[in-house]
Design an enzyme around this catalytic site. Structure first.
Site, PDB file in Angstrom:
ATOM      1  N   ASP B 128       0.806  -1.062   0.112  1.00 26.63           N
ATOM      2  CA  ASP B 128       0.068   0.118   0.038  1.00 26.63           C
ATOM      3  C   ASP B 128       0.794   1.413  -0.107  1.00 26.63           C
ATOM      4  O   ASP B 128       1.862   1.272   0.861  1.00 26.63           O
ATOM      5  CB  ASP B 128      -0.744  -0.058   1.200  1.00 26.63           C
ATOM      6  CG  ASP B 128      -2.079   0.861   1.008  1.00 26.63           C
ATOM      7  OD1 ASP B 128      -2.552   1.298  -0.112  1.00 26.63           O
ATOM      8  OD2 ASP B 128      -2.761   1.311   2.149  1.00 26.63           O
ATOM      9  N   HIS B 135      -3.695  13.979   1.162  1.00 29.31           N
ATOM     10  CA  HIS B 135      -3.997  12.933   2.270  1.00 29.31           C
ATOM     11  C   HIS B 135      -2.828  12.983   2.922  1.00 29.31           C
ATOM     12  O   HIS B 135      -2.842  13.203   4.348  1.00 29.31           O
ATOM     13  CB  HIS B 135      -4.200  11.587   1.459  1.00 29.31           C
ATOM     14  CG  HIS B 135      -4.213  10.607   2.655  1.00 29.31           C
ATOM     15  ND1 HIS B 135      -5.412  10.685   3.614  1.00 29.31           N
ATOM     16  CD2 HIS B 135      -3.477   9.741   3.085  1.00 29.31           C
ATOM     17  CE1 HIS B 135      -5.117   9.697   4.484  1.00 29.31           C
ATOM     18  NE2 HIS B 135      -3.967   8.988   4.040  1.00 29.31           N
ATOM     19  N   ARG B 239      -8.027   3.527  13.104  1.00 27.83           N
ATOM     20  CA  ARG B 239      -6.888   4.641  13.677  1.00 27.83           C
ATOM     21  C   ARG B 239      -6.427   4.675  15.127  1.00 27.83           C
ATOM     22  O   ARG B 239      -5.258   5.191  15.313  1.00 27.83           O
ATOM     23  CB  ARG B 239      -7.940   6.242  13.510  1.00 27.83           C
ATOM     24  CG  ARG B 239      -8.486   6.359  12.422  1.00 27.83           C
ATOM     25  CD  ARG B 239      -7.343   6.414  10.876  1.00 27.83           C
ATOM     26  NE  ARG B 239      -7.886   6.560   9.841  1.00 27.83           N
ATOM     27  CZ  ARG B 239      -7.173   6.404   8.575  1.00 27.83           C
ATOM     28  NH1 ARG B 239      -5.930   5.968   8.537  1.00 27.83           N
ATOM     29  NH2 ARG B 239      -7.930   6.605   7.311  1.00 27.83           N
ATOM     30  N   LYS B 255      -4.484  -2.287   9.993  1.00 28.11           N
ATOM     31  CA  LYS B 255      -4.788  -2.151   8.904  1.00 28.11           C
ATOM     32  C   LYS B 255      -5.269  -3.814   8.246  1.00 28.11           C
ATOM     33  O   LYS B 255      -5.971  -3.794   7.266  1.00 28.11           O
ATOM     34  CB  LYS B 255      -3.695  -1.769   7.957  1.00 28.11           C
ATOM     35  CG  LYS B 255      -3.352  -0.196   8.141  1.00 28.11           C
ATOM     36  CD  LYS B 255      -4.177   0.534   7.465  1.00 28.11           C
ATOM     37  CE  LYS B 255      -3.472   1.955   7.400  1.00 28.11           C
ATOM     38  NZ  LYS B 255      -4.450   3.033   6.358  1.00 28.11           N
ATOM     39  N   GLU B 369     -10.210  12.552   7.743  1.00 23.59           N
ATOM     40  CA  GLU B 369      -9.869  13.647   7.379  1.00 23.59           C
ATOM     41  C   GLU B 369     -11.338  14.637   7.331  1.00 23.59           C
ATOM     42  O   GLU B 369     -11.086  15.794   7.688  1.00 23.59           O
ATOM     43  CB  GLU B 369      -9.328  13.880   5.985  1.00 23.59           C
ATOM     44  CG  GLU B 369      -7.892  12.961   5.711  1.00 23.59           C
ATOM     45  CD  GLU B 369      -7.588  12.837   4.163  1.00 23.59           C
ATOM     46  OE1 GLU B 369      -8.045  11.613   3.943  1.00 23.59           O
ATOM     47  OE2 GLU B 369      -7.175  13.645   3.576  1.00 23.59           O
TER      48      GLU B 369
END
Lengths: 428, 428
Positions: B128, B135, B239, B255, B369
């Site tokens: 990834d 971002h 997160r 993840k 975000e």
């Protein structure tokens, strides 16, 4: 127990107490499953054909004809134990029923020297941990100073990261020095070229057995039951590439140009007599990482050495003498943590322990630590040569064994690789 | 060019200009290769049996009978182009030789509604990247403040990390909220339990075609030639787990509990008309990442949207409207960088772009975000509901398409997943 089928030298890594699994090819046949005994490989497919495992109901003998151990690893501990018991009887007991039927023992034996070894499994995913407190502290001191050496999370969880499965290779495969970006001068832009701080990391790796489904974690006990066996592992590292790239998402090109493992997977059954307590864990880990009262010790007393052969010629010089027992986070803690959020672990997945450094300088598991980030030269034995990092054509060899009380060894063979010069890059 | 075999609505993602590849099963048969056209799937194995591809010498028609695209991906662009030309002629030209021989067109068509989709490839490794400047800047500002938002390496190389291949799942697979360690109060020890800051990341992913051998890098041009096609990708992220675990080795359990991809791989041939210039790169990247003079633009104009369905019921509410063209590092730069140190890329390897955020707030590609780290609530359309992060049973749906000048779309279908509540953990 003694092997009576073939002679096994007391110094051999592959006693009847060991019986590690691997994938070999010989005699023009394709890769298949073998078990090491002394200087020989047992042809498991031939033994299955002779009916040696016929009474083990959950075992489809076809698993031994396959070019990888994944399906055998999936079967789980009861089958692994049954197969081990059958093999030990076959090797020790001259009156074993199958053995007396064989026309010649040679029909099920291949000399190691005539065989080529292959990766033991198709490695679906490879993960690398960072589980030695001494190593993490050493590296932390170099990068962040003595007061901030260990990150706040380190004593609470086994820190790990996903590695690259495609570049895991078998012992003996040469490794090419990577080209890449590094920034030797922090006031200047990065430069491109061969890594000049190329290092080894002394590690071990464990192969996952049955594993778990996505979303279904493993308890600590289930994690232990799901570990098939252990190999030696060299996590080749380009320190200069790594230092420039690794913030904020971790090591990437500094690690993925090659990881070497030894070919024989030593099973947890063989390692059972060598359990020792792990280092004390303070603070006590959260419950999912804490053993039940009375659980057996989860460390393993495995003596490890790293040698370097300068330029690929002459003597091998000792660099590191360490031991898996120094590892703070145990193998089952690593696996239980990996799966606790639901990540699915599949048969044949590989987890590296991270660099295994001990408390004394001669036990440091990387040249980064031995030369303290290149500041001091490492003398190579009695020779005139020194090293700060690995030079072109140097060979790095990792060995390891458990010393049994009866004088017999449970050993791992070799994890060896030669570093080739970087390719001259003409990319257009 | 118009499809004359079946009717294709102008709003369909799967026009004759698209022809994406996927793996489907239907009619009690096992998984095999299909190509989407309108509301139908072309049975590629049946078409091969009818001789449609007989003149393409490098193509063994058996690749279409396989349950994964890896072998087809390995064949490379000349074969991919030839197959595309043949398919377009078959679909558009009523006088196509094979078409006139077929007893009925239905013999080679399966209605999409009757098929189940599977992962397009056995994903050997999943990587990834972190290639959107917007971002990376947004996240950097939240974690390190405005002046240190972008790390010094970010404009010099496409930052990336190795992800977990085992937990990549196909659209429609539910994702279970992970349990894990987090430390909500920096003055207290970490706690264990379900993640309370569960997020999506709007990404795309590309599948590697022929790839490279270990130690043999790819030039930028070779990297471009080695990309088979693109899918939508949701990099589900916890997160709070990530924030506690990620120093110093990067994201891990935050993840690896699940990554969702759309089932249809849109080929680079289909995306060719939608090339647009990438954002200006200052400073100019090192030569191995810099295009030759006159190279075609390497960005792609792909419109992307993310919707949320609250609790899995009722309307889908728009969260994000973004575009792949915002991506700073192009797909070929990502792949060339990945391989430059010699890391071997294999057919079927998957690379995610990282979150695709644009310059305006409505284009931010994650709830981290959109809610600015949970500080402000996100209104869900005209409803009474708001979100800061994803709640149990919410469905996240990513869609995307290129709008052709002729009114025809080259689209990606859906990348959808429902978040299930965390399992009650009873590990012992």
């Amino acid at each position: 127990m003694e092997c009576t089928l073939v002679e096994v030298a007391p110094s051999s890594d592959f006693s009847i107490q060991n019986l590690p699994f691997g994938i070999y090819s010989a005699n023009g046949n394709g890769p298949q499953v073998g078990v090491a005994i002394g200087e020989w490989i047992l042809n498991m497919s031939a033994l299955a054909g002779a009916g040696l495992f016929a009474h083990i109901k959950q075992l489809d003998a076809q698993v031994f004809a396959q070019p990888r151990l994944n399906d055998y690893m999936a079967l789980g501990r009861p089958v692994w134990r049954a197969v081990r018991a059958v093999l030990q009887d076959f090797l020790a007991n001259a009156n074993n029923a199958v053995r007396t039927q064989l026309a010649a023992a040679e029909d099920v034996l291949v000399p190691m020297g005539a065989a080529q070894m292959h990766l033991p499994a198709r490695i679906g995913d490879y993960t690398d941990f960072y589980a030695s407190r001494e190593h993490a502290t050493n590296v932390g001191m170099m990068f962040r100073g003595k007061d901030n050496a260990l990150m706040p999370n380190w004593t609470h969880l086994p820190v790990g990261y996903h590695g690259r499965a495609s570049s895991v290779v078998i012992s003996g495969t040469p490794i090419r020095r990577p080209n890449g970006q590094r920034r030797p001068d922090a006031a200047e832009p990065p430069v491109f070229g061969p890594s000049v701080r190329l290092d080894y990391e002394l590690e071990m790796g464990f192969f996952v057995g049955p594993g778990n489904e996505l979303g279904a974690p493993l308890s600590l006990a289930q994690a232990e039951a799901s570990i098939f066996g252990v190999v030696l592992l060299n996590d080749w590292s380009a320190r200069d590439i790594q230092a420039w790239e690794y913030v904020p998402l971790g090591p990437f090109l500094g690690k993925n140009f090659g990881t070497t493992i030894s070919p024989w997977v030593v099973t947890m059954e063989a390692l059972e007599p060598f359990r020792v307590p792990q280092p004390p864990q303070v603070p006590r880990p959260l419950p999912y990482l804490s053993d039940a009262e009375g659980a057996p010790p989860a460390g393993y007393d495995i003596q490890l050495e790293v040698h370097l052969q300068a330029g690929g010629q002459g003597d091998f010089h000792l660099l590191t003498r360490s031991n898996l027992k120094y590892m703070y986070w145990t193998l089952k803690q690593q696996l239980a943590h990996h799966a606790v959020g639901g990540c699915n672990m599949r048969p044949g997945d590989l987890c590296g322990t991270g660099t295994i450094s001990g408390p004394t300088k001669d036990s440091f598991g990387s040249m980064l630590e031995l030369s303290w980030s290149g500041k001091s030269a490492i003398q190579l034995g009695d020779s005139q040569e020194t090293r700060r990092f690995i030079e072109d054509n140097d060979v790095i060899r990792i060995t390891g064994f458990c010393q049994g009380a009866d004088g017999r060894r449970v050993g791992f063979g070799e994890c060896t690789g030669q570093l080739l010069p970087a390719s001259s890059l003409e990319l257009s």
